[in-house]
Write a protein that holds these residues in place. Structure first.
Motif, mmCIF file in Angstrom:
data_model
loop_
_atom_site.group_PDB
_atom_site.id
_atom_site.type_symbol
_atom_site.label_atom_id
_atom_site.label_comp_id
_atom_site.label_asym_id
_atom_site.label_seq_id
_atom_site.Cartn_x
_atom_site.Cartn_y
_atom_site.Cartn_z
ATOM 1 N N GLU A 185 0.813 -1.221 0.000
ATOM 2 C CA GLU A 185 0.000 0.000 0.000
ATOM 3 C C GLU A 185 0.848 1.275 0.000
ATOM 4 N N LYS A 187 2.823 2.473 2.351
ATOM 5 C CA LYS A 187 2.662 3.202 3.612
ATOM 6 C C LYS A 187 3.731 2.822 4.638
ATOM 7 N N GLN A 196 -5.474 -5.797 6.440
ATOM 8 C CA GLN A 196 -6.803 -5.675 5.858
ATOM 9 C C GLN A 196 -7.609 -6.934 6.144
ATOM 10 N N GLN A 201 -9.226 -1.814 5.235
ATOM 11 C CA GLN A 201 -8.242 -1.599 6.293
ATOM 12 C C GLN A 201 -8.983 -1.168 7.558
#
Length: 340
Positions: A185, A187, A196, A201
């Motif tokens: 993702e 991040k 998830q 999420q």
């Protein structure tokens, strides 16, 4: 010398205790009557027979009445004959019945049966740690829920009932899964551990990151300090920055609707992550946020959706009890009492 006031207080306490015992007896009779029409195949701790066994086990701890422990055993025997092997967690899978069974047999000094339950529980570990099993990481149906069962055994029986090496493999699988999804993702810098469930999420305790981070911070899990500081802590801070102006939290990171105030979605579940973060990292910001969650629950979360943990008064009231145990502020005990 015993004063008159002390005598009166003892009498009041005895009368109150007697009323409580009578109330418990009446409630148990009502419950047993209702169980005659319950789903005979639901063995879960969450909605089924293992939850009843747990209730009697807790009553035995409080009252020391052997009859409660025996009743717990009756339900354990029934449960262990009907496991289906479909899920692996404490709340909703076979891990819960096996863990509770191991504890009940241990308390009855039947170590052969207790060890058999532990062995059956550990047989599930290979599936849990496999990255090919498509198992989620959340508390209700995933790896964190299996980890709970392992830690429960080491808390209730002995600290080495489940070898630390087995616990570490489960934790490593949870961490690896979180790192991989965070990278996917993009991040990694903001939220090193991201998860998830059903392509969302989620944030809350049941299906979301709050429940997973909470389990990783348990002292008995023995997660190393570097992992806690470098991976878990920044991930918690990422979630903190997603809270609404009200102090409540979204059901998922993409959801902008400030509506749900449940243990499963919203402040009543996130508060436990925040309290554990305060204990782990000793930073006041986490306690402050937890208190803010409590205010949200008090203002908006006294539910009329039943008595359950997930989205009922028990789940929301439990947040007040937990905060009272942490702070000893009687305001939270009052709120817990008013939530019943």
């Amino acid at each position: 010398m015993v004063t008159l006031l002390e005598v009166q207080m003892r009498e009041v306490t005895a009368q109150f205790s007697k009323r409580i015992q009578t109330k418990i007896k009446d409630l148990l009779q009502q419950m047993e009557e209702g169980l005659k029409t319950a789903d005979p195949h639901d063995c879960s701790a969450y909605t089924g027979w293992t939850g009843i066994a747990l209730l009697y086990l807790q009553l035995y701890r409080v009252t020391k009445k052997q009859s409660h422990l025996q009743r717990s055993l009756d339900y354990v025997k029934r449960i262990l004959r009907n496991l289906n092997g479909r899920r692996v967690t404490f709340l909703c899978g076979d891990a819960g019945p096996l863990a509770v069974g191991a504890v009940v047999y241990h308390m009855l000094k039947n170590e052969t049966e207790s060890k058999e339950c532990v062995a059956r529980l550990l047989q599930l570990q290979r599936t849990v740690v496999s990255m090919d099993a498509e198992l989620p990481d959340e508390l209700l149906y995933g790896r964190a829920g299996y980890l709970y069962a392992l830690l429960y055994l080491n808390t209730e029986i002995a600290s080495d009932t489940v070898p630390q090496s087995i616990i570490k493999e489960v934790i490593d699988a949870i961490i690896e899964s979180g790192k991989n999804f965070s990278k996917e993702e993009r991040k990694t810098e903001r939220c090193p551990l991201l998860y998830q469930w059903h392509r969302k999420q989620y944030v809350g305790a049941a299906h979301g990151v709050a429940g997973i981070y909470y389990m990783l911070m348990q002292p008995i899990a023995n997660v190393d300090q570097e992992t806690l500081t470098e991976l878990v802590k920044p991930s918690i801070d990422y979630v903190r920055h997603k809270k609404f102006r009200s102090g409540n939290y979204p059901s998922s990171l993409s959801n902008e609707t400030d509506r749900l105030v449940h243990w499963c979605h919203g402040a009543p579940g996130v508060i436990h992550m925040l309290m554990q973060a305060y204990k782990t990292f000793k930073e006041d910001k986490y306690l402050k946020d937890a208190m803010e969650c409590s205010d949200v629950i008090w203002q908006r979360g006294l539910l009329r959706k039943g008595y359950g943990i997930c989205h009922g008064t028990a789940g929301n009231g439990y947040s007040f009890l937990s905060l009272y145990n942490l702070t000893q502020d009687k305001k939270y005990l009052y709120r817990a009492c008013k939530s019943k």
